[in-house]
Design a protein around this motif. Sequence first.
Motif, PDB file in Angstrom:
ATOM      1  N   ASP A  19      16.943 -80.954  19.068  1.00 12.07           N
ATOM      2  CA  ASP A  19      18.114 -81.064  18.869  1.00 12.07           C
ATOM      3  C   ASP A  19      18.548 -80.334  19.999  1.00 12.07           C
ATOM      4  O   ASP A  19      18.908 -81.803  21.562  1.00 12.07           O
ATOM      5  CB  ASP A  19      19.246 -80.792  17.854  1.00 12.07           C
ATOM      6  N   THR A  20      18.420 -79.871  20.936  1.00  9.79           N
ATOM      7  CA  THR A  20      18.960 -79.288  22.278  1.00  9.79           C
ATOM      8  C   THR A  20      17.797 -80.094  23.323  1.00  9.79           C
ATOM      9  O   THR A  20      18.388 -80.507  24.393  1.00  9.79           O
ATOM     10  CB  THR A  20      18.404 -77.838  22.336  1.00  9.79           C
TER      11      THR A  20
ATOM     12  N   THR B 147      15.381 -76.874  18.256  1.00 12.54           N
ATOM     13  CA  THR B 147      14.666 -77.247  19.382  1.00 12.54           C
ATOM     14  C   THR B 147      14.934 -79.062  19.765  1.00 12.54           C
ATOM     15  O   THR B 147      15.267 -79.325  20.800  1.00 12.54           O
ATOM     16  CB  THR B 147      13.316 -76.540  19.297  1.00 12.54           C
TER      17      THR B 147
ATOM     18  N   TRP C 290      31.775 -78.044  25.685  1.00  8.31           N
ATOM     19  CA  TRP C 290      30.496 -77.877  26.857  1.00  8.31           C
ATOM     20  C   TRP C 290      31.271 -78.051  27.835  1.00  8.31           C
ATOM     21  O   TRP C 290      30.532 -77.290  29.095  1.00  8.31           O
ATOM     22  CB  TRP C 290      29.225 -79.086  26.230  1.00  8.31           C
TER      23      TRP C 290
ATOM     24  N   VAL D 267      19.106 -83.605  23.504  1.00  9.17           N
ATOM     25  CA  VAL D 267      20.620 -84.081  24.435  1.00  9.17           C
ATOM     26  C   VAL D 267      20.349 -83.480  26.301  1.00  9.17           C
ATOM     27  O   VAL D 267      20.883 -84.287  26.869  1.00  9.17           O
ATOM     28  CB  VAL D 267      21.389 -82.321  24.196  1.00  9.17           C
ATOM     29  N   TYR D 268      19.510 -82.717  26.446  1.00 13.17           N
ATOM     30  CA  TYR D 268      19.451 -82.113  27.947  1.00 13.17           C
ATOM     31  C   TYR D 268      18.158 -83.036  28.308  1.00 13.17           C
ATOM     32  O   TYR D 268      18.254 -84.198  29.697  1.00 13.17           O
ATOM     33  CB  TYR D 268      17.908 -81.103  28.231  1.00 13.17           C
TER      34      TYR D 268
ATOM     35  N   ARG E 249      27.731 -86.794  20.276  1.00 14.25           N
ATOM     36  CA  ARG E 249      27.883 -85.300  19.089  1.00 14.25           C
ATOM     37  C   ARG E 249      29.191 -85.876  19.075  1.00 14.25           C
ATOM     38  O   ARG E 249      29.958 -87.023  19.270  1.00 14.25           O
ATOM     39  CB  ARG E 249      27.295 -84.652  20.342  1.00 14.25           C
TER      40      ARG E 249
ATOM     41  N   ASN F 197      27.444 -74.147  25.099  1.00  8.89           N
ATOM     42  CA  ASN F 197      25.778 -73.779  25.143  1.00  8.89           C
ATOM     43  C   ASN F 197      25.333 -74.941  23.467  1.00  8.89           C
ATOM     44  O   ASN F 197      26.256 -75.067  22.851  1.00  8.89           O
ATOM     45  CB  ASN F 197      25.507 -72.877  24.550  1.00  8.89           C
ATOM     46  N   VAL F 198      24.381 -75.576  24.031  1.00  9.91           N
ATOM     47  CA  VAL F 198      24.266 -77.010  22.713  1.00  9.91           C
ATOM     48  C   VAL F 198      24.011 -76.234  22.156  1.00  9.91           C
ATOM     49  O   VAL F 198      22.052 -75.435  22.283  1.00  9.91           O
ATOM     50  CB  VAL F 198      23.157 -77.981  23.928  1.00  9.91           C
ATOM     51  N   GLY F 199      23.505 -76.102  20.963  1.00 11.64           N
ATOM     52  CA  GLY F 199      23.406 -75.796  19.534  1.00 11.64           C
ATOM     53  C   GLY F 199      22.552 -76.349  18.455  1.00 11.64           C
ATOM     54  O   GLY F 199      21.801 -77.956  18.991  1.00 11.64           O
TER      55      GLY F 199
END
Length: 97
Positions: free
Chosen positions: A49-50, A47, A36, A53-54, A28, A42-44
């Motif tokens: 993409d989020t 779904t 962040w 990242v998690y 990113r 928030n992680v934008g």
Amino acid sequence: MRSFQDRLKNVMATGNLTVADLARWFDRPYPTVNSWVRDGGNVGGATLDTAYVYGRLDKLERMIHKRQGFPVPRLTRQKRIEYLAEISSCGKSSPAS
């Protein structure tokens, strides 16, 4: 449950990571990751993409906990980039010298 920002700050401290390192880890832009960490942004994104990242954060936390390549040793900027790329892609305990 710890916030995303708290988790990032924890991996930075325990893994000897910088915001630039995290930007590379999550693939990113630096300003995004910096927001962040600094602002608790928030992680934008979509779904998946989020979830990506998690998932990457979960992997990073596990690797740090197991001491698989972390904390990052003191290296030049270029060697640090190479080191993180190698442990990120292959999950080795430490890159080959």
